[in-house]
Scaffold this active site. Structure first.
Site, short mmCIF file in Angstrom:
data_model
loop_
_atom_site.label_atom_id
_atom_site.label_comp_id
_atom_site.label_asym_id
_atom_site.label_seq_id
_atom_site.Cartn_x
_atom_site.Cartn_y
_atom_site.Cartn_z
N CYS A 126 0.81 -1.23 0.00
CA CYS A 126 0.00 0.00 0.00
C CYS A 126 0.85 1.28 0.00
CB CYS A 126 -0.95 -0.01 1.19
SG CYS A 126 -0.20 -0.56 2.72
N HIS A 237 -3.14 6.23 4.88
CA HIS A 237 -1.71 6.39 5.15
C HIS A 237 -1.25 7.77 4.66
CE1 HIS A 237 -1.64 2.28 6.18
NE2 HIS A 237 -0.94 1.76 5.20
N1 LIG Z 1 -4.84 -3.63 5.28
C1 LIG Z 1 -4.14 -3.05 4.32
O1 LIG Z 1 -4.02 -1.81 4.21
C2 LIG Z 1 -3.49 -3.88 3.28
C3 LIG Z 1 -3.00 -3.26 2.17
C4 LIG Z 1 -2.39 -4.01 1.18
C5 LIG Z 1 -2.30 -5.36 1.35
N2 LIG Z 1 -2.78 -5.97 2.46
C6 LIG Z 1 -2.62 -7.42 2.56
O2 LIG Z 1 -3.89 -8.07 2.48
C7 LIG Z 1 -3.89 -9.22 3.30
C8 LIG Z 1 -5.06 -9.18 4.27
O3 LIG Z 1 -5.05 -7.97 5.00
P1 LIG Z 1 -6.27 -7.53 5.91
O4 LIG Z 1 -5.89 -6.20 6.42
O5 LIG Z 1 -7.55 -7.69 5.20
O6 LIG Z 1 -6.18 -8.62 7.11
P2 LIG Z 1 -7.32 -9.18 8.09
O7 LIG Z 1 -8.34 -8.14 8.36
O8 LIG Z 1 -6.59 -9.75 9.23
O9 LIG Z 1 -8.01 -10.37 7.25
C9 LIG Z 1 -7.35 -11.55 6.89
C10 LIG Z 1 -8.26 -12.40 6.01
O10 LIG Z 1 -7.55 -13.55 5.55
C11 LIG Z 1 -8.29 -14.72 5.85
N3 LIG Z 1 -7.40 -15.88 5.99
C12 LIG Z 1 -6.39 -16.04 6.87
N4 LIG Z 1 -5.79 -17.24 6.66
C13 LIG Z 1 -6.44 -17.82 5.63
C14 LIG Z 1 -6.30 -19.08 4.94
N5 LIG Z 1 -5.36 -19.96 5.26
N6 LIG Z 1 -7.15 -19.36 3.94
C15 LIG Z 1 -8.12 -18.49 3.55
N7 LIG Z 1 -8.30 -17.28 4.17
C16 LIG Z 1 -7.46 -16.97 5.20
C17 LIG Z 1 -9.03 -14.36 7.14
O11 LIG Z 1 -10.09 -15.25 7.36
P3 LIG Z 1 -10.73 -15.45 8.86
O12 LIG Z 1 -11.64 -14.27 9.07
O13 LIG Z 1 -11.45 -16.72 8.69
O14 LIG Z 1 -9.59 -15.50 9.80
C18 LIG Z 1 -9.48 -12.95 6.76
O15 LIG Z 1 -10.56 -13.02 5.84
C19 LIG Z 1 -2.51 -9.29 3.95
O16 LIG Z 1 -1.69 -10.09 3.13
C20 LIG Z 1 -2.04 -7.87 3.89
O17 LIG Z 1 -0.65 -7.76 3.88
C21 LIG Z 1 -3.39 -5.26 3.43
#
Ligand SMILES: NC(=O)c1ccc[n+]([C@@H]2O[C@H](COP(=O)([O-])OP(=O)(O)OC[C@H]3O[C@@H](n4cnc5c(N)ncnc54)[C@H](OP(=O)(O)O)[C@@H]3O)[C@@H](O)[C@H]2O)c1
Length: 335
Positions: A126, A237
């Site tokens: 991001c 951010h």
């Molecule tokens: N937040 C940001 O600004 C941002 C920006 C760019 C990229 N990202 C990337 O996007 C990803 C998720 O971020 P987030 O902020 O959305 O995190 P989050 O709110 O913690 O959500 C994580 C998601 O992944 C699922 N998950 C975890 N392990 C899994 C598996 N083995 N199989 C299938 N689903 C699984 C979780 O499911 P459950 O609910 O069932 O646990 C939940 O839906 C990360 O890789 C992060 O680095 C985030």
């Protein structure tokens, strides 16, 4: 199109559904995927309720497209399995970004790198996306020698658990009374620490900004000096960016380049207190730039302030734009 969203219950996954709806992405069958913990739960998409399914179930239904935001571990294990059944994967995690065989794409900057053979495509970090959108056209014209960037990153950048920590602190709970995501309290605090520390003293987040900049701008010689910090802001951010150019420039020209750059909005009228702020970037897709001024300490340099909603352009919107690009190029079916 048969579309899976993997990580659908997460912060990015939720936003992904909104962005797919808003942009009228041609979804004919929707496959919401999360971890085993969430299988059976319900999510709403396009006004309908859908039951969350496992990745295995989604793979067996052979989706055309899977947009991943489920963390690096899930992407490492599952993205190749989706790709094996002919599915195009757009991955938000850091896992595939620096793989020399995988493309790292910001559609406004390097749409040309995609080929029909690309089945796993990486979405950049991001903080990198929002920094490079205003930088790419300046690099083309004035050639950037060096970037010094300090970030002020919101807690939504760390997902659901981090938001829960800050909410607990704002409700008055003390350290030890709630499940902490960060190693320290985040509310009324700043952590100069995003992702893990590496042997060189930088964090992984900082090195993502260095390496991804080189890959996306196709210029490994640009110097990138980053410091990333987590601030108690709920979403959006901010970045303080200093650039040193090889060539001389007029500030007005920088401004007019940004004014004609898709995805960039100039908010720069300090006399009237107009400048980018995360509170007002929330829910928007643009990268906002302002506080543009010449850096008097170098021959050809500028300073500016840059803000974007990390979950929209920093994650969900950029990923959906990559999918739209795949349709445009004929690598995904048009429905
Ligand atoms: N937040 C940001 O600004 C941002 C920006 C760019 C990229 N990202 C990337 O996007 C990803 C998720 O971020 P987030 O902020 O959305 O995190 P989050 O709110 O913690 O959500 C994580 C998601 O992944 C699922 N998950 C975890 N392990 C899994 C598996 N083995 N199989 C299938 N689903 C699984 C979780 O499911 P459950 O609910 O069932 O646990 C939940 O839906 C990360 O890789 C992060 O680095 C985030």
């Amino acid at each position: 199109m048969k579309v899976a969203v993997v990580g659908v219950t997460g912060l990015v996954g939720q936003r992904m559904m909104e962005v797919l709806e808003e942009r009228n992405f041609p979804v004919t069958e929707f496959l919401p995927v999360a971890s085993e913990r969430s299988v059976g739960k319900t999510v709403k998409f396009g006004g309908k309720d859908y039951t969350v399914i496992s990745a295995e179930e989604a793979i067996s239904r052979k989706p055309d497209l899977a947009i991943f935001s489920a963390g690096a571990g899930a992407s490492k294990e599952l993205a190749p399995k989706f790709a094996e059944v002919g599915c195009r994967v757009v991955d938000n995690s850091s896992y595939w970004r620096m793989d020399p065989d995988k493309k790292l794409v910001i559609p406004e900057i390097n749409p040309d790198v995609l080929t029909p053979d690309d089945y796993i495509i990486a979405n950049p970090n991001c903080s990198t996306i929002q920094m490079l959108l205003p930088l790419a056209p300046l690099h083309k014209k004035y050639h950037i020698k060096r970037i010094v960037v300090s970030t002020y990153q919101s807690v939504t950048g760390s997902g659901n658990k981090a938001v829960a920590q800050m909410e607990a602190e704002r409700e008055g709970k003390q350290w030890g009374e709630y499940k902490a995501f960060y190693p320290h309290p985040i509310d009324e605090n700043i952590l100069p620490h995003i992702d893990t520390f590496l042997d060189n003293g930088y964090t992984k987040e900082e090195m993502k900004m260095v390496n991804e900049t080189h890959k996306i701008l196709r210029d490994p010689l640009i110097g990138v000096s980053p410091t990333t910090a987590r601030v108690p802001v709920i979403g959006g951010h901010s970045e303080s960016i200093n650039l040193e150019f090889e060539k001389d420039f007029e500030l007005e020209d920088i401004r007019s380049i940004w004014e004609s750059t898709p995805g960039v909005t100039v908010q720069d009228d300090p006399a009237n207190n107009v400048y980018p702020m995360p509170k007002f970037a929330l829910g928007k897709d643009d990268v906002f730039v302002g506080r543009l001024r010449r850096d008097p300490s170098v021959t050809y340099g500028i300073n500016f302030w840059c803000v974007s909603d990390n979950i929209r352009k920093g994650a969900a919107t950029n990923a959906v734009q990559i999918a739209e690009l795949l349709i445009e190029k004929g690598f995904l079916p048009r429905y």
